[in-house]
Every structure is written in C-alpha cells, then in structure tokens.
Motif scaffolding. Structure first.
Motif, mmCIF file in Angstrom:
data_model
loop_
_atom_site.group_PDB
_atom_site.id
_atom_site.type_symbol
_atom_site.label_atom_id
_atom_site.label_comp_id
_atom_site.label_asym_id
_atom_site.label_seq_id
_atom_site.Cartn_x
_atom_site.Cartn_y
_atom_site.Cartn_z
ATOM 1 N N TYR A 1 11.136 4.943 -6.598
ATOM 2 C CA TYR A 1 9.683 4.777 -6.531
ATOM 3 C C TYR A 1 9.378 3.343 -6.109
ATOM 4 O O TYR A 1 10.176 2.433 -6.370
ATOM 5 C CB TYR A 1 9.054 5.085 -7.889
ATOM 6 N N ARG B 1 9.159 10.401 0.191
ATOM 7 C CA ARG B 1 7.872 11.095 0.282
ATOM 8 C C ARG B 1 6.804 10.198 0.898
ATOM 9 O O ARG B 1 5.915 10.664 1.589
ATOM 10 C CB ARG B 1 7.419 11.573 -1.106
ATOM 11 N N ASN C 1 15.147 7.897 -2.906
ATOM 12 C CA ASN C 1 14.542 8.575 -4.051
ATOM 13 C C ASN C 1 13.984 7.616 -5.095
ATOM 14 O O ASN C 1 13.634 8.024 -6.197
ATOM 15 C CB ASN C 1 15.560 9.515 -4.697
ATOM 16 N N THR D 1 0.821 -1.214 0.000
ATOM 17 C CA THR D 1 0.000 0.000 0.000
ATOM 18 C C THR D 1 0.848 1.255 0.000
ATOM 19 O O THR D 1 0.395 2.301 0.395
ATOM 20 C CB THR D 1 -0.927 0.034 1.224
ATOM 21 N N LEU D 2 2.098 1.140 -0.459
ATOM 22 C CA LEU D 2 2.880 2.371 -0.643
ATOM 23 C C LEU D 2 2.217 3.163 -1.751
ATOM 24 O O LEU D 2 1.654 2.595 -2.680
ATOM 25 C CB LEU D 2 4.319 2.039 -1.039
ATOM 26 N N PHE D 3 2.279 4.493 -1.648
ATOM 27 C CA PHE D 3 1.698 5.314 -2.703
ATOM 28 C C PHE D 3 2.636 5.280 -3.910
ATOM 29 O O PHE D 3 3.755 5.773 -3.822
ATOM 30 C CB PHE D 3 1.494 6.749 -2.203
ATOM 31 N N PRO D 4 2.173 4.697 -5.013
ATOM 32 C CA PRO D 4 3.119 4.465 -6.122
ATOM 33 C C PRO D 4 3.620 5.754 -6.767
ATOM 34 O O PRO D 4 4.631 5.732 -7.445
ATOM 35 C CB PRO D 4 2.299 3.641 -7.125
ATOM 36 N N TRP D 5 2.916 6.866 -6.542
ATOM 37 C CA TRP D 5 3.335 8.109 -7.187
ATOM 38 C C TRP D 5 4.338 8.888 -6.337
ATOM 39 O O TRP D 5 4.799 9.940 -6.720
ATOM 40 C CB TRP D 5 2.118 8.988 -7.502
ATOM 41 N N HIS E 1 7.669 0.938 -7.309
ATOM 42 C CA HIS E 1 7.746 -0.151 -8.285
ATOM 43 C C HIS E 1 9.181 -0.586 -8.557
ATOM 44 O O HIS E 1 9.398 -1.627 -9.163
ATOM 45 C CB HIS E 1 7.015 0.229 -9.581
ATOM 46 N N GLU E 2 10.138 0.204 -8.087
ATOM 47 C CA GLU E 2 11.535 -0.178 -8.298
ATOM 48 C C GLU E 2 12.076 -1.031 -7.153
ATOM 49 O O GLU E 2 13.233 -1.425 -7.177
ATOM 50 C CB GLU E 2 12.394 1.089 -8.433
ATOM 51 N N PHE F 1 4.721 11.115 4.337
ATOM 52 C CA PHE F 1 3.288 11.348 4.148
ATOM 53 C C PHE F 1 2.545 11.614 5.458
ATOM 54 O O PHE F 1 1.868 12.630 5.625
ATOM 55 C CB PHE F 1 2.656 10.156 3.411
#
Lengths: 299, 335
Positions: free
Chosen positions: A157, A121, A155, A112-116, A159-160, A125
């Motif tokens: 994201y 960040r 830094n 549930t990490l915010f993918p954006w 998905h990485e 949050f």
C-alpha cells in the motif's frame, strides 16, 4: 579566485543544434495559443500571465521555471484541464481541450496515490476507468511497475512506500494510460536532495524508453537544466513569458555537466531572469550588530 | 561504566512515558487497558467494603428497646447515635448495628450475584419479560432505528458532501430539525405509529438521522481534493469519481463516524423506550428500581455498557480487517 568567462547561453554545438532541428521536424503534440489567466475584474483585476504561446513537439522535454507567484502551476493545471484559462486555447493534437482527460497524465507534487489501493491497483486505475478488462489491465500495470523498478512492491500500500517510490508509482500510473503528454507539477519538490537527484535520473531513463512528451514544472534551476530540451521561463510583474530557451547542454546528461560552461552559462541566465529584477532582500537590510564573539579567536 | 549508562536510561524512559502525542508503545501498555477498568472497580469496592469510607447508614442488628428499629433496616448514623445515647442515659442495653451504604449502592459482589440472578430468575409478574428478552427487544429497536437511518442518511450525507447544490438543498433544513430534540416528537410518534416498537424506532431514527447526514457530509468533504483531481487526469468520469474515489476514500472515516453514531443511538434508546408502552431494557431497569432491587439495576446498566463496549471493540477489530491500508506493517523502506 578567477572568473571564467562563460559562453553565450544561446551558443549550441552542432550536435545540439542538429537535435533541435530534428525535434522541430517532429509533429506538434500540444499547442498553447495566447493563453491568459487573470483573477477578479475591473480595477482589481490581477493578470497572472498573458500571451503565453508555445508549441511542444513529440517526445520533447519542456521544463517551466519562474519565481513563486508566476503561475507556473496554474499554467500546467490549465493544460491538464483542472483550471480554466481566462482566454486563449490549448490544443492537443489540434483538438481544443477544456476538461481533464487521460490523454494528459499528471504527476502532482503532493502524493496523490489512492491510499486504499495497492501499488498494482493504483496503476490499474486509469486502465479500468477506460474500460480495460481486469486481466489485461493487470498485465499492463505489471509492465509499468516493472519499468519503474517496483515489481517487488506491487502488492504494497502507498503508506508503506518512501516518498520517492510513491512518485515512481505515480509516474507509472500516469504512463499506463499512454498519455500524449505527461504533466509534472514539481513532482520531486517534497523529496530530499539525494532522492530528488536519483528521481531526475530515473525520469530521464523512463522518458528514453517511452513515447511521451513531458511538461515539467520546477523552481529548481539545476533540475530545469538537467532535464529539459527547452525551458519556458515565466516572470511576475508583469506576468508572462520571459524567454523560451533551447538548452545547449548536450545529451546524455551526466553529473559532470553541472560544471560545464554551457550549464553554468544557462544557469547564470536563468538566475538573472528569475532573480535579476527582484528588489534587494529584506535580509540585506538586517542590522549588523553582533550578539557574540565566541569562537572568533579560532578564525 | 554501568552506572552512568543506567542513569542515562532512567530519564529516557520517563520521557517516553510523558511525551506529548507520542505514538511509541510503552512497556506494559496492555496493563493500562486493564487498569482503566480496574481502578473504578477498586474505588467501588473500597467504598463498599471499607467500613469507615462513606457508609452514612447503620444496618440494625439488635434493635434493643428502640420502638421503631427493626432488624436489617437502615437508619441514619446520627439517628442511631442519638437513640443509643438515650438508651445509655436510661441505663438500658444498647442497640447494635453495622455501618452500611444506602440501598442504591450495592457492593460489587451483590451486583455480580445479581448478574447471574437476573438472567436465571423468572420475572415477578406474569407478562413481564426476562432480562434477556428485554435486552433482545432493545437490540431489535436499536438495530432497525439505526439501519433505517443509515440506509438513507449515509448516501444522502455523501451526496451532500460531494455536490454543493444537494448540500444547499438539504443541509439548512437538516440543521434546523437537528435542534429539535428527538424525544419532543415522542407524543407525535405514538399518535401516528401506535404504542409498541414503531414509535421507538422512529425516535432512534429521528435522533440519529439528522446528525448522521451532517457528520457524514463533513467527513466526505475532508477527502483530499487532489485525489479527485488525480482520478480526473486518469480518465475517471463523474459516477466513477463517486464510487471509485470518493466512497472508498472516505470509507474508513465514515466507518468510524458510524461507530460513534451507534453510541448516540444507544442514548436515544433509553428515551425511546419510555415512549408509549415502556419496554426493553429501560422497562426492566425501571421495574427493578420500583422493587428496590438495585443490584439488578446495576447489572442491567452494566450489561448495556458491556454490550456497547464489545460491539465497538468488535467493530474496531472488523475495521482493521476491512481497511488493511490503514495498518502500518513496517516503516517505509528507502528509495
């Protein structure tokens, strides 16, 4: 093969007993009072669990285990304020809770990490939600990212990252809010066995360094024993608490303990509690006919 | 040793080519992008330049003694043959001609010339517009129609997707209106807004808006609810959920919806421009068709395609930069 007589799972060494004594003397963080969850009404009413009562002390590590359908996820979601109980109460520091809040951090099974948002960040949050200035939030977030060992990835994201790394960020994100209690709903359920084992060790290390109480849902007996101080065992038909067990396995926990008598005794007890009253599996009734004899000669 | 290896490699490559849902890049993939344009062009060129492909007409060169044949006119091949048969029977010299396609199918080079010509030739009559002026007018109409629609439709759609009561209040009526074809409002729009650009903008608005609200609402609903729950356990309150989770979480999909909706708006443009005083690129196309300058018609239609395609490519490129988190930089590292 010889059968070793296992000790009683309730039998504690003096050190372990002393530790539980110390835990009991600590203040109570979370009180669960006669909690009930049911669906429907009238004759079709289905009670998932009722009469769940539990006091969780500061910096205690509680695992909740039970067969599927026993409502262990529902239980933790009620504590988080994401679901509503039919009756009963949850008190956090003596105040009833009814909706989600940053004082009860949660790590979910799914990612549930915010993918954006980048790792940094994501961790910032909660701090920003609570009105922390950007620069303070950033400094604090860095410390938490450091603690879960992902400084190099601040830094990146989501998905990485690999599954295990994502859950480490999720833990850092929840802890950054300095919650009174950390709720974890099968957080390592989607990970492979190797990663899962590593994550369990990480979690204990983090728990040692942070003033946080943990309520951890799992369906894995080893995981429940390896992590916990106490284990809440839920059952089905009728749903509810089967037993609350004080874990006799001493800390610090190691891999070798998986074969220790206390560990095996407790595991046998949990296995009995969870699977003991189950009807025999369908698989036991499979016909015995064989389709091949290939390879038989090698045996 | 080398031979079996080569034999093993060949089927592997073939498997990569025709692997269902494969996201592996195939060597020479860029070539396909070009081929997708080149193949239709090749077909067009073949039909235009290979005399025995189609060419149902004959372009007269020497009419001989056929009374109604004129040089450079087109006649049906059967008529041409029949007349020549009569001439042959009478022992007179035969008419000559070359196979030709109908006037509405110009050859690629003619359209290419028209492309150049249409931008450089002044309009036939005073008051008519140059092609670029027509285009510019069309772009303005579409811009305003789409912008006004989006300014209302996007926020409304997000609210519908987020809050059940707002959806209940809005969506049934939107769904009802959506089935009324926008052009049906044409006469009404002219009566209310006059004959120039406003009714055209209104038609594009009507054609886009109602679809937009529903599409945006549906996209918003697809957001993983676990993200909202996670945000709640991190202390986010309702306005923060909306602006810090729902909007950024949907932004990428909304952006792609908008690209598709913009294509929709172009479709309504052609209808809109027929309404009231015909204008813009549609007027240009109709005018050129009336003069039977079909190369210009093709040029104008292709320009719309090029405009739409480049806009979309530009938006796709912009999307990659607006949403860096959608880019796959490398495979996931180990735990």
């Amino acid at each position: 093969m010889t059968t070793v007589a296992l000790p009683d799972y309730r039998q504690q060494s003096p050190e372990v007993a002393a530790r539980f004594q110390r835990i009991r003397e600590r203040p109570v963080i979370l009180q669960v009072r006669d909690l009930e969850k049911a669906y429907g009404a009238g004759p079709s009413r289905h009670v998932v669990f009722d009469h769940v009562t539990l006091d969780i002390h500061r910096r205690e590590f509680i695992t909740v285990i039970g067969p599927s359908g026993c409502g262990k996820s529902t239980f933790v979601r009620i504590v988080a304020g994401l679901d509503e109980a039919t009756s009963g109460q949850i008190l956090l520091d003596n105040h009833p809770v009814s909706e989600p809040g940053p004082d009860r951090g949660m790590v979910f099974q799914g990612y549930t990490l915010f993918p954006w948002l980048t790792v940094k960040r994501n961790v910032m949050f909660g701090l920003e939600m609570r009105g922390r200035a950007r620069s303070t939030a950033e400094t604090e977030a860095r410390q938490w990212i450091d603690m879960v060992g992902l400084a190099k990835f601040e830094n990146s994201y989501p998905h990485e990252l690999s599954g295990g790394m994502k859950q480490r960020v999720a833990i850092a994100r929840a802890l950054a809010n300095e919650p009174r209690i950390l709720l974890m709903d099968e957080p390592f359920g989607a990970l492979d066995a190797q990663t899962r084992w590593k994550m369990q060790k990480y979690l204990l290390q983090i728990w040692k360094k942070v003033d946080v109480t943990i309520l951890f849902i799992t369906h894995d007996l080893d995981e429940a024993i390896f992590l916990s101080d106490r284990i809440l065992v839920l059952g089905t038909n009728p749903g509810g608490v089967r037993e609350i067990i004080e874990n006799p396995v001493p800390r610090p926990r190691t891999l070798e303990q998986f074969l220790s008598p206390e560990f095996l005794a407790l595991k046998a007890r949990l296995d009995h509690l969870i699977h003991g009253d189950e009807p025999p599996d369908e698989e036991d009734k499979l016909p015995l006919g064989r389709m091949t004899t290939a390879g038989d000669d090698a045996e | 040793m080398a031979e079996p290896a080569a034999a093993a490699a060949a089927p592997t490559r073939r498997r990569v080519w025709l692997k269902p849902f494969s996201d592996q890049s195939v060597p020479g993939q860029a070539l396909f992008v070009w081929l997708s344009f080149l193949l239709p062009l090749v077909v067009w060129a073949a039909v235009s330049y290979v005399p025995f492909l189609w060419h149902p007409l004959v372009k007269i060169q020497d009419p001989a003694s056929v009374s109604y044949f004129r040089p450079d006119t087109l006649v049906e091949r059967s008529v041409f043959r029949a007349e020549n048969a009569k001439l042959a029977a009478a022992g007179k010299p035969l008419a000559t001609g070359t196979p030709a396609n109908p006037v509405f199918l110009p050859a690629p080079h003619e359209v290419a010339q028209a492309f150049h010509k249409s931008f450089t030739t002044p309009p036939r009559r005073k008051g008519e517009k140059w092609l670029h002026e027509s285009l510019w007018q069309s772009i303005q109409v579409i811009f305003w129609g789409f912008t006004i629609s989006s300014l209302i439709g996007v926020p409304l759609g997000i609210l519908c997707g987020t809050f059940q009561p707002i959806a209940k209040l809005t969506e049934p009526f939107v769904d009802f209106t959506r089935y009324m074809p926008a052009p049906a409002f044409g006469a009404l729009a002219v009566a209310v807004l006059g004959i120039y650009d406003p009714p055209k903008i209104a038609i594009i608005f009507l054609g886009t808006f109602f679809q937009q609200v529903l599409v945006i609402a549906n996209t918003t609903r697809k957001l993983d609810p676990a993200l909202i729950e996670a945000a709640q356990t991190l202390g986010a309150r309702r306005p923060q959920l909306l602006f810090r989770v729902i909007v950024p979480g949907c932004a990428f999909d909304l952006y792609n919806d908008m690209r598709i909706l913009l294509g929709w708006a172009w479709t309504y443009l052609i209808v809109a421009e027929y309404i009231g005083a015909s204008s813009g690129i549609t007027f240009f196309i109709n005018q050129q068709a009336k003069y039977r300058i079909y190369d210009n018609v093709f040029a104008a239609i292709i320009i719309i395609g090029i405009l739409g395609f480049t806009t979309d490519r530009f938006l796709a490129w912009l999307g990659v930069h607006l949403f860096p988190w959608k880019r796959r930089r490398s495979s996931a590292p180990a735990t």
